[in-house]
Design a protein around this motif. Sequence first.
Motif, PDB file in Angstrom:
ATOM      1  N   ASP A  18      -6.928  14.086   3.820  1.00 30.87           N
ATOM      2  CA  ASP A  18      -7.499  13.637   5.090  1.00 30.87           C
ATOM      3  C   ASP A  18      -6.438  13.051   6.011  1.00 30.87           C
ATOM      4  O   ASP A  18      -6.660  12.077   6.714  1.00 30.87           O
ATOM      5  CB  ASP A  18      -8.602  12.602   4.864  1.00 30.87           C
ATOM      6  N   GLY A  19      -5.235  13.630   5.981  1.00 34.79           N
ATOM      7  CA  GLY A  19      -4.166  13.188   6.862  1.00 34.79           C
ATOM      8  C   GLY A  19      -3.425  11.945   6.382  1.00 34.79           C
ATOM      9  O   GLY A  19      -2.545  11.448   7.059  1.00 34.79           O
ATOM     10  N   ARG A  20      -3.760  11.439   5.215  1.00 34.08           N
ATOM     11  CA  ARG A  20      -3.100  10.247   4.676  1.00 34.08           C
ATOM     12  C   ARG A  20      -2.193  10.632   3.514  1.00 34.08           C
ATOM     13  O   ARG A  20      -2.567  11.445   2.676  1.00 34.08           O
ATOM     14  CB  ARG A  20      -4.129   9.221   4.186  1.00 34.08           C
ATOM     15  N   GLN A  21      -1.014  10.047   3.470  1.00 30.79           N
ATOM     16  CA  GLN A  21      -0.050  10.330   2.415  1.00 30.79           C
ATOM     17  C   GLN A  21      -0.536   9.746   1.094  1.00 30.79           C
ATOM     18  O   GLN A  21      -0.978   8.606   1.034  1.00 30.79           O
ATOM     19  CB  GLN A  21       1.312   9.725   2.758  1.00 30.79           C
ATOM     20  N   ARG A  22      -0.462  10.549   0.030  1.00 28.25           N
ATOM     21  CA  ARG A  22      -0.824  10.095  -1.310  1.00 28.25           C
ATOM     22  C   ARG A  22       0.455   9.913  -2.125  1.00 28.25           C
ATOM     23  O   ARG A  22       1.459  10.574  -1.881  1.00 28.25           O
ATOM     24  CB  ARG A  22      -1.700  11.146  -2.009  1.00 28.25           C
ATOM     25  N   TYR A  23       0.400   9.007  -3.096  1.00 29.04           N
ATOM     26  CA  TYR A  23       1.524   8.743  -3.973  1.00 29.04           C
ATOM     27  C   TYR A  23       1.043   8.771  -5.423  1.00 29.04           C
ATOM     28  O   TYR A  23      -0.124   8.512  -5.703  1.00 29.04           O
ATOM     29  CB  TYR A  23       2.140   7.371  -3.685  1.00 29.04           C
ATOM     30  N   LYS A  24       1.969   9.095  -6.333  1.00 34.77           N
ATOM     31  CA  LYS A  24       1.662   9.093  -7.762  1.00 34.77           C
ATOM     32  C   LYS A  24       2.662   8.198  -8.469  1.00 34.77           C
ATOM     33  O   LYS A  24       3.873   8.344  -8.307  1.00 34.77           O
ATOM     34  CB  LYS A  24       1.733  10.506  -8.337  1.00 34.77           C
ATOM     35  N   CYS A  25       2.150   7.282  -9.258  1.00 37.01           N
ATOM     36  CA  CYS A  25       2.988   6.357 -10.020  1.00 37.01           C
ATOM     37  C   CYS A  25       3.564   7.089 -11.233  1.00 37.01           C
ATOM     38  O   CYS A  25       2.834   7.754 -11.969  1.00 37.01           O
ATOM     39  CB  CYS A  25       2.152   5.151 -10.456  1.00 37.01           C
ATOM     40  N   HIS A  26       4.865   6.966 -11.446  1.00 36.47           N
ATOM     41  CA  HIS A  26       5.510   7.604 -12.609  1.00 36.47           C
ATOM     42  C   HIS A  26       5.168   6.885 -13.902  1.00 36.47           C
ATOM     43  O   HIS A  26       5.146   7.499 -14.966  1.00 36.47           O
ATOM     44  CB  HIS A  26       7.038   7.614 -12.433  1.00 36.47           C
ATOM     45  N   LYS A  37      -7.741   2.803   6.195  1.00 41.98           N
ATOM     46  CA  LYS A  37      -8.570   3.820   6.824  1.00 41.98           C
ATOM     47  C   LYS A  37      -8.799   3.472   8.287  1.00 41.98           C
ATOM     48  O   LYS A  37      -8.938   2.305   8.637  1.00 41.98           O
ATOM     49  CB  LYS A  37      -9.921   3.913   6.119  1.00 41.98           C
ATOM     50  N   SER A  38      -8.858   4.487   9.117  1.00 42.33           N
ATOM     51  CA  SER A  38      -9.063   4.242  10.546  1.00 42.33           C
ATOM     52  C   SER A  38     -10.472   3.750  10.829  1.00 42.33           C
ATOM     53  O   SER A  38     -10.742   3.214  11.894  1.00 42.33           O
ATOM     54  CB  SER A  38      -8.785   5.521  11.342  1.00 42.33           C
ATOM     55  N   THR A  39     -11.388   3.902   9.868  1.00 45.99           N
ATOM     56  CA  THR A  39     -12.751   3.448  10.065  1.00 45.99           C
ATOM     57  C   THR A  39     -12.932   1.978   9.698  1.00 45.99           C
ATOM     58  O   THR A  39     -14.004   1.427   9.915  1.00 45.99           O
ATOM     59  CB  THR A  39     -13.726   4.291   9.218  1.00 45.99           C
ATOM     60  N   ALA A  40     -11.898   1.345   9.154  1.00 43.06           N
ATOM     61  CA  ALA A  40     -12.005  -0.065   8.780  1.00 43.06           C
ATOM     62  C   ALA A  40     -12.109  -0.925  10.024  1.00 43.06           C
ATOM     63  O   ALA A  40     -11.381  -0.729  10.996  1.00 43.06           O
ATOM     64  CB  ALA A  40     -10.794  -0.483   7.950  1.00 43.06           C
TER      65      ALA A  40
END
Length: 100
Positions: A18-26, A37-40
């Motif tokens: 949804d246009g937001r960067q995701r990250y994964k913890c090693h 979120k822009s809806t906050a």
Amino acid sequence: MNCPRCKSSNHKKNGRIDGRQRYKCHDCGYNYSVEIKSTASPMSVKRQALQLYLEGLGFRSIGRFLGVSHVSVQKWIKKFGRELEDLKSENEISIVELDE
């Protein structure tokens, strides 16, 4: 930016949702994003809801006035109430004086 689960700073980018960067913890393998979120709703809207509630308006009327869900307004008010409970003094009042 640290992993919300294990607080590790060892992470990598893992796509966009949804246009937001995701990250994964090693370390723990948890996927997360850190952007709000822009809806906050901003804190100013939440405080205005609290002020209107203290003036005697209901949750639904506050929601209509601010353009948010009445359920959100109710959750904000409950959260403010819980924060006040934490600040409440543990000391009991032993003497009370009343005038006519």
